[in-house]
Design a protein around this motif. Structure first.
Motif, PDB file in Angstrom:
ATOM      1  N   LEU A   4       0.852  -1.195   0.000  1.00  0.00           N
ATOM      2  CA  LEU A   4       0.000   0.000   0.000  1.00  0.00           C
ATOM      3  C   LEU A   4       0.884   1.239   0.000  1.00  0.00           C
ATOM      4  O   LEU A   4       1.827   1.336   0.801  1.00  0.00           O
ATOM      5  CB  LEU A   4      -0.893   0.003   1.239  1.00  0.00           C
ATOM      6  CG  LEU A   4      -1.803  -1.225   1.425  1.00  0.00           C
ATOM      7  CD1 LEU A   4      -2.492  -1.162   2.787  1.00  0.00           C
ATOM      8  CD2 LEU A   4      -2.827  -1.312   0.320  1.00  0.00           C
ATOM      9  N   VAL A   5       0.573   2.175  -0.892  1.00  0.00           N
ATOM     10  CA  VAL A   5       1.352   3.409  -0.986  1.00  0.00           C
ATOM     11  C   VAL A   5       0.404   4.600  -0.998  1.00  0.00           C
ATOM     12  O   VAL A   5      -0.419   4.736  -1.917  1.00  0.00           O
ATOM     13  CB  VAL A   5       2.224   3.426  -2.256  1.00  0.00           C
ATOM     14  CG1 VAL A   5       3.005   4.731  -2.331  1.00  0.00           C
ATOM     15  CG2 VAL A   5       3.181   2.239  -2.276  1.00  0.00           C
ATOM     16  N   GLU A   6       0.523   5.455   0.010  1.00  0.00           N
ATOM     17  CA  GLU A   6      -0.316   6.644   0.117  1.00  0.00           C
ATOM     18  C   GLU A   6       0.286   7.803  -0.665  1.00  0.00           C
ATOM     19  O   GLU A   6       1.503   7.890  -0.843  1.00  0.00           O
ATOM     20  CB  GLU A   6      -0.490   7.077   1.577  1.00  0.00           C
ATOM     21  CG  GLU A   6      -1.112   6.046   2.486  1.00  0.00           C
ATOM     22  CD  GLU A   6      -0.100   5.233   3.238  1.00  0.00           C
ATOM     23  OE1 GLU A   6      -0.446   4.691   4.301  1.00  0.00           O
ATOM     24  OE2 GLU A   6       1.045   5.143   2.767  1.00  0.00           O
ATOM     25  N   SER A   7      -0.571   8.705  -1.095  1.00  0.00           N
ATOM     26  CA  SER A   7      -0.147   9.942  -1.736  1.00  0.00           C
ATOM     27  C   SER A   7      -1.203  11.005  -1.475  1.00  0.00           C
ATOM     28  O   SER A   7      -2.332  10.689  -1.091  1.00  0.00           O
ATOM     29  CB  SER A   7       0.047   9.741  -3.248  1.00  0.00           C
ATOM     30  OG  SER A   7      -1.172   9.361  -3.858  1.00  0.00           O
ATOM     31  N   GLY A  16      -9.711  24.140   4.751  1.00  0.00           N
ATOM     32  CA  GLY A  16      -9.352  23.676   3.420  1.00  0.00           C
ATOM     33  C   GLY A  16      -9.643  22.203   3.210  1.00  0.00           C
ATOM     34  O   GLY A  16     -10.169  21.517   4.098  1.00  0.00           O
ATOM     35  N   SER A  17      -9.251  21.714   2.032  1.00  0.00           N
ATOM     36  CA  SER A  17      -9.517  20.325   1.656  1.00  0.00           C
ATOM     37  C   SER A  17      -8.255  19.664   1.125  1.00  0.00           C
ATOM     38  O   SER A  17      -7.383  20.322   0.566  1.00  0.00           O
ATOM     39  CB  SER A  17     -10.602  20.266   0.571  1.00  0.00           C
ATOM     40  OG  SER A  17     -11.821  20.803   1.038  1.00  0.00           O
ATOM     41  N   LEU A  18      -8.197  18.360   1.314  1.00  0.00           N
ATOM     42  CA  LEU A  18      -7.143  17.530   0.738  1.00  0.00           C
ATOM     43  C   LEU A  18      -7.761  16.192   0.366  1.00  0.00           C
ATOM     44  O   LEU A  18      -8.748  15.766   0.983  1.00  0.00           O
ATOM     45  CB  LEU A  18      -6.009  17.292   1.727  1.00  0.00           C
ATOM     46  CG  LEU A  18      -4.883  18.317   1.854  1.00  0.00           C
ATOM     47  CD1 LEU A  18      -3.907  17.875   2.937  1.00  0.00           C
ATOM     48  CD2 LEU A  18      -4.166  18.529   0.534  1.00  0.00           C
ATOM     49  N   ARG A  19      -7.147  15.539  -0.615  1.00  0.00           N
ATOM     50  CA  ARG A  19      -7.586  14.207  -1.006  1.00  0.00           C
ATOM     51  C   ARG A  19      -6.398  13.259  -0.924  1.00  0.00           C
ATOM     52  O   ARG A  19      -5.386  13.473  -1.587  1.00  0.00           O
ATOM     53  CB  ARG A  19      -8.153  14.214  -2.425  1.00  0.00           C
ATOM     54  CG  ARG A  19      -8.701  12.863  -2.899  1.00  0.00           C
ATOM     55  CD  ARG A  19      -9.277  13.013  -4.304  1.00  0.00           C
ATOM     56  NE  ARG A  19      -9.775  11.773  -4.857  1.00  0.00           N
ATOM     57  CZ  ARG A  19     -11.012  11.329  -4.678  1.00  0.00           C
ATOM     58  NH1 ARG A  19     -11.858  12.016  -3.949  1.00  0.00           N
ATOM     59  NH2 ARG A  19     -11.412  10.184  -5.242  1.00  0.00           N
ATOM     60  N   ASN A  80      -9.467   6.010  -1.515  1.00  0.00           N
ATOM     61  CA  ASN A  80      -9.368   7.460  -1.411  1.00  0.00           C
ATOM     62  C   ASN A  80      -9.980   7.966  -0.112  1.00  0.00           C
ATOM     63  O   ASN A  80     -10.856   7.328   0.472  1.00  0.00           O
ATOM     64  CB  ASN A  80     -10.091   8.121  -2.588  1.00  0.00           C
ATOM     65  CG  ASN A  80      -9.546   7.688  -3.922  1.00  0.00           C
ATOM     66  OD1 ASN A  80      -8.377   7.884  -4.225  1.00  0.00           O
ATOM     67  ND2 ASN A  80     -10.402   7.072  -4.740  1.00  0.00           N
ATOM     68  N   LEU A  81      -9.504   9.126   0.318  1.00  0.00           N
ATOM     69  CA  LEU A  81     -10.092   9.805   1.460  1.00  0.00           C
ATOM     70  C   LEU A  81     -10.188  11.287   1.123  1.00  0.00           C
ATOM     71  O   LEU A  81      -9.162  11.968   1.039  1.00  0.00           O
ATOM     72  CB  LEU A  81      -9.267   9.597   2.727  1.00  0.00           C
ATOM     73  CG  LEU A  81      -9.866  10.201   3.995  1.00  0.00           C
ATOM     74  CD1 LEU A  81     -11.139   9.432   4.394  1.00  0.00           C
ATOM     75  CD2 LEU A  81      -8.875  10.182   5.148  1.00  0.00           C
ATOM     76  N   GLY A 117       2.457   5.821   5.260  1.00  0.00           N
ATOM     77  CA  GLY A 117       1.897   7.031   5.851  1.00  0.00           C
ATOM     78  C   GLY A 117       2.081   8.274   4.997  1.00  0.00           C
ATOM     79  O   GLY A 117       3.036   8.384   4.231  1.00  0.00           O
ATOM     80  N   ALA A 118       1.161   9.200   5.134  1.00  0.00           N
ATOM     81  CA  ALA A 118       1.210  10.486   4.432  1.00  0.00           C
ATOM     82  C   ALA A 118       0.920  11.589   5.439  1.00  0.00           C
ATOM     83  O   ALA A 118      -0.067  11.524   6.166  1.00  0.00           O
ATOM     84  CB  ALA A 118       0.196  10.532   3.294  1.00  0.00           C
ATOM     85  N   GLN A 119       1.777  12.596   5.472  1.00  0.00           N
ATOM     86  CA  GLN A 119       1.635  13.679   6.455  1.00  0.00           C
ATOM     87  C   GLN A 119       0.592  14.690   5.988  1.00  0.00           C
ATOM     88  O   GLN A 119       0.636  15.159   4.850  1.00  0.00           O
ATOM     89  CB  GLN A 119       2.978  14.393   6.652  1.00  0.00           C
ATOM     90  CG  GLN A 119       2.919  15.563   7.613  1.00  0.00           C
ATOM     91  CD  GLN A 119       2.720  15.116   9.053  1.00  0.00           C
ATOM     92  OE1 GLN A 119       3.421  14.244   9.540  1.00  0.00           O
ATOM     93  NE2 GLN A 119       1.767  15.726   9.740  1.00  0.00           N
ATOM     94  N   VAL A 120      -0.316  15.034   6.877  1.00  0.00           N
ATOM     95  CA  VAL A 120      -1.292  16.110   6.655  1.00  0.00           C
ATOM     96  C   VAL A 120      -1.093  17.115   7.769  1.00  0.00           C
ATOM     97  O   VAL A 120      -1.179  16.767   8.944  1.00  0.00           O
ATOM     98  CB  VAL A 120      -2.730  15.569   6.662  1.00  0.00           C
ATOM     99  CG1 VAL A 120      -3.728  16.720   6.600  1.00  0.00           C
ATOM    100  CG2 VAL A 120      -2.944  14.626   5.482  1.00  0.00           C
ATOM    101  N   THR A 121      -0.832  18.366   7.392  1.00  0.00           N
ATOM    102  CA  THR A 121      -0.528  19.387   8.389  1.00  0.00           C
ATOM    103  C   THR A 121      -1.390  20.613   8.166  1.00  0.00           C
ATOM    104  O   THR A 121      -1.425  21.167   7.066  1.00  0.00           O
ATOM    105  CB  THR A 121       0.948  19.797   8.312  1.00  0.00           C
ATOM    106  OG1 THR A 121       1.773  18.647   8.505  1.00  0.00           O
ATOM    107  CG2 THR A 121       1.271  20.837   9.375  1.00  0.00           C
ATOM    108  N   ASP A 122      -2.078  21.031   9.233  1.00  0.00           N
ATOM    109  CA  ASP A 122      -2.846  22.271   9.194  1.00  0.00           C
ATOM    110  C   ASP A 122      -1.900  23.409   9.540  1.00  0.00           C
ATOM    111  O   ASP A 122      -1.246  23.384  10.579  1.00  0.00           O
ATOM    112  CB  ASP A 122      -4.002  22.194  10.185  1.00  0.00           C
ATOM    113  CG  ASP A 122      -4.879  23.423  10.127  1.00  0.00           C
ATOM    114  OD1 ASP A 122      -4.459  24.485  10.598  1.00  0.00           O
ATOM    115  OD2 ASP A 122      -5.983  23.322   9.582  1.00  0.00           O
TER     116      ASP A 122
END
Length: 124
Positions: A4-7, A16-19, A80-81, A117-122
């Motif tokens: 599994l590879v996240e992006s 805001g939004s991210l996918r 997807n998320l 893992g994929a980093q999401v930062t506000d």
């Protein structure tokens, strides 16, 4: 084995939004339940959302319900998320996971395969 590879992670301002996307390879199967988990600094990994491998049933954590949407494209072996109305508390490393069963579960210990893992930062 399933790889599994996240992006799709990155920086985003509050509101805001991210996918996020997760590409699966190896011994993939559309019957596997898949999910998203996240881990913030100093906290335990927590459940975000999951989707069944048979009928597309979805389950969400209360903290993201109404803001996040999980979906899968079985033809492309992709999970997807869609994350909308992001808040500072959504900052975390997001992990894609798959389990051998089609049944949705919210416990991380019941998932067999994990992405890096994929980093999401506000940035607010």
């Amino acid at each position: 084995q399933v790889q599994l590879v996240e992006s799709g992670g990155g920086l985003v301002q509050a509101g805001g939004s991210l996918r996020l996307s997760c590409a699966a390879s190896g011994r993939t199967s559309s019957s596997k339940a898949m999910g998203w988990f996240r881990q913030a600094p100093g906290k335990e990994r927590e459940f975000v959302a999951a989707i069944s491998g048979i009928d597309g049933t979805t389950v969400y954590a209360d903290s993201v319900k109404g803001r996040f949407t999980i979906s899968r494209d079985n033809a492309k072996n992709t999970l997807n998320l869609q994350m909308n109305s992001l808040q500072p508390e959504d900052t975390a490393v997001y992990y894609c996971a798959a389990r051998g069963s089609s049944i949705v579960r919210v416990s991380a210990s019941l998932y067999d395969y994990w992405g890096q893992g994929a980093q999401v930062t506000d940035t607010s």
